[in-house]
Design an enzyme around this catalytic site. Structure first.
Site, PDB file in Angstrom:
ATOM      1  N   LYS A  14       0.485  -1.531   0.407  1.00  0.00           N
ATOM      2  CA  LYS A  14       0.075   0.386   0.002  1.00  0.00           C
ATOM      3  C   LYS A  14       0.854   1.268   0.006  1.00  0.00           C
ATOM      4  O   LYS A  14       0.567   2.580  -0.745  1.00  0.00           O
ATOM      5  CB  LYS A  14      -0.582   0.605   1.311  1.00  0.00           C
ATOM      6  CG  LYS A  14      -1.842  -1.318   0.871  1.00  0.00           C
ATOM      7  CD  LYS A  14      -3.187  -0.642   2.178  1.00  0.00           C
ATOM      8  CE  LYS A  14      -2.745  -1.086   3.697  1.00  0.00           C
ATOM      9  NZ  LYS A  14      -1.505  -2.235   4.400  1.00  0.00           N
ATOM     10  N   ARG A  89      -9.713   0.319   8.707  1.00  0.00           N
ATOM     11  CA  ARG A  89      -9.544  -0.454   9.470  1.00  0.00           C
ATOM     12  C   ARG A  89     -10.288  -1.643  10.018  1.00  0.00           C
ATOM     13  O   ARG A  89     -10.391  -2.554  10.766  1.00  0.00           O
ATOM     14  CB  ARG A  89      -7.948  -0.524   9.923  1.00  0.00           C
ATOM     15  CG  ARG A  89      -6.573  -1.294   9.545  1.00  0.00           C
ATOM     16  CD  ARG A  89      -5.501  -0.852  10.862  1.00  0.00           C
ATOM     17  NE  ARG A  89      -4.640  -1.430  10.642  1.00  0.00           N
ATOM     18  CZ  ARG A  89      -3.148  -1.020   9.233  1.00  0.00           C
ATOM     19  NH1 ARG A  89      -3.293   0.395   8.777  1.00  0.00           N
ATOM     20  NH2 ARG A  89      -2.332  -1.885   8.816  1.00  0.00           N
ATOM     21  N   ARG A 128      11.425  -6.770   4.658  1.00  0.00           N
ATOM     22  CA  ARG A 128      11.528  -5.048   5.027  1.00  0.00           C
ATOM     23  C   ARG A 128      11.911  -4.605   6.219  1.00  0.00           C
ATOM     24  O   ARG A 128      12.207  -3.145   6.505  1.00  0.00           O
ATOM     25  CB  ARG A 128       9.912  -4.409   5.070  1.00  0.00           C
ATOM     26  CG  ARG A 128       9.579  -2.934   5.358  1.00  0.00           C
ATOM     27  CD  ARG A 128       8.245  -2.237   5.062  1.00  0.00           C
ATOM     28  NE  ARG A 128       7.322  -2.960   6.244  1.00  0.00           N
ATOM     29  CZ  ARG A 128       5.936  -2.553   6.284  1.00  0.00           C
ATOM     30  NH1 ARG A 128       5.583  -1.837   4.993  1.00  0.00           N
ATOM     31  NH2 ARG A 128       5.606  -2.626   7.344  1.00  0.00           N
ATOM     32  N   ARG A 134      11.814  -1.256  11.721  1.00  0.00           N
ATOM     33  CA  ARG A 134      10.165  -1.257  12.488  1.00  0.00           C
ATOM     34  C   ARG A 134      10.102  -2.081  13.098  1.00  0.00           C
ATOM     35  O   ARG A 134      10.303  -3.514  12.730  1.00  0.00           O
ATOM     36  CB  ARG A 134       8.909  -1.176  11.533  1.00  0.00           C
ATOM     37  CG  ARG A 134       8.271   0.185  10.856  1.00  0.00           C
ATOM     38  CD  ARG A 134       7.533  -0.129   9.307  1.00  0.00           C
ATOM     39  NE  ARG A 134       6.312  -0.428  10.576  1.00  0.00           N
ATOM     40  CZ  ARG A 134       5.393  -0.438  10.046  1.00  0.00           C
ATOM     41  NH1 ARG A 134       4.702   0.455   8.127  1.00  0.00           N
ATOM     42  NH2 ARG A 134       4.342  -0.828  10.231  1.00  0.00           N
ATOM     43  N   ARG A 146      -0.360  -8.982  13.575  1.00  0.00           N
ATOM     44  CA  ARG A 146      -1.549  -8.280  12.664  1.00  0.00           C
ATOM     45  C   ARG A 146      -2.036  -8.800  11.293  1.00  0.00           C
ATOM     46  O   ARG A 146      -2.359  -8.264  10.755  1.00  0.00           O
ATOM     47  CB  ARG A 146       0.209  -7.503  11.606  1.00  0.00           C
ATOM     48  CG  ARG A 146       0.550  -6.320  12.963  1.00  0.00           C
ATOM     49  CD  ARG A 146       2.151  -5.992  12.264  1.00  0.00           C
ATOM     50  NE  ARG A 146       2.389  -4.981  11.538  1.00  0.00           N
ATOM     51  CZ  ARG A 146       3.779  -5.435  10.749  1.00  0.00           C
ATOM     52  NH1 ARG A 146       4.134  -5.823  11.212  1.00  0.00           N
ATOM     53  NH2 ARG A 146       3.204  -4.738   9.764  1.00  0.00           N
TER      54      ARG A 146
END
Ligand code: ADP
Length: 191
Positions: A14, A89, A128, A134, A146
């Protein structure tokens, strides 16, 4: 106004596609994840509270993200439109967004839903995590949480927008340019 909900599980791409969309269509990017990480960096009390949940892969409360989005929308009254990335969400957030946009007389134009299967998502997020710094990308258990939060609370939004005839699904596997091409085809069909 062109108001696009860019939808998909964590790791679907996204953020990457948002960047391309905002430059091509001159839209404003509203990412609740980025806004929350901004609060964390500034050390606000909102950020501190949100961080505890985010680090575990859980959603932050609806009121928090709805408030942030409302502020950003009010601050940009003359925009050509917005990309909503990582928001809404939950069904509550989607209903709140519809109510806010009602005030601005510019409803959601479409939901673009990026589809990627779970094994690929986990790979991408772990990759990532090596560079993003993160905390929620570094740990497979948090990534699982998640994805579970997404399946339980977020996935029902596809039906929410489908019921309004606004759903467009996009295959999220392929090169960035291929996926962007499919997205643009969908957006241009609306213009
Ligand atoms: P990703 O889509 O890659 O998981 P985001 O940057 O969109 O990452 O979000 C990171 C975290 O921020 C989420 O796991 C969640 O804890 C929180 N968050 C972001 N947007 C929302 C939202 N709309 N509602 C609740 N929590 C959110």
């Amino acid at each position: 106004m062109l108001n696009i909900v860019l939808f998909g599980p964590p790791g679907a791409g996204k953020g990457t596609q948002s960047e391309k969309l905002i430059s091509k269509y001159r839209l404003i990017h509203l990412s609740t994840g980025d806004l929350l990480r901004g609060e964390i960096l500034q050390g606000t009390s909102l950020g501190l509270e949100a961080k505890k949940l985010m680090d575990q892969g859980q959603l932050v409360p609806d009121e928090v993200v709805v408030g942030m989005i409302e502020n950003k929308l009010s601050a940009n009254p003359n925009s050509k439109g917005f990309i909503f990335d990582g928001f809404p969400r939950t069904t509550k957030q989607a209903e709140a967004l519809d109510a806010i946009l009602e005030k601005f007389k510019s409803p959601i134009s479409m939901m673009l839903a990026l589809e990627v299967e779970k094994a690929e998502l986990i790979n991408r997020l772990l990759e990532r995590g090596k560079v993003s710094g993160r905390a929620d990308d570094a740990n497979e258990l948090v990534i699982e949480n998640r994805i579970n939060e997404y399946n339980n609370k977020t996935l029902p939004l596809k039906s929410y927008y489908q019921a309004q005839n606004k759903l467009s699904t996009i295959n999220g596997i392929g090169s960035i340019e291929e996926i962007f091409g499919a997205i643009c085809k969908s957006v241009d069909a609306l213009l």
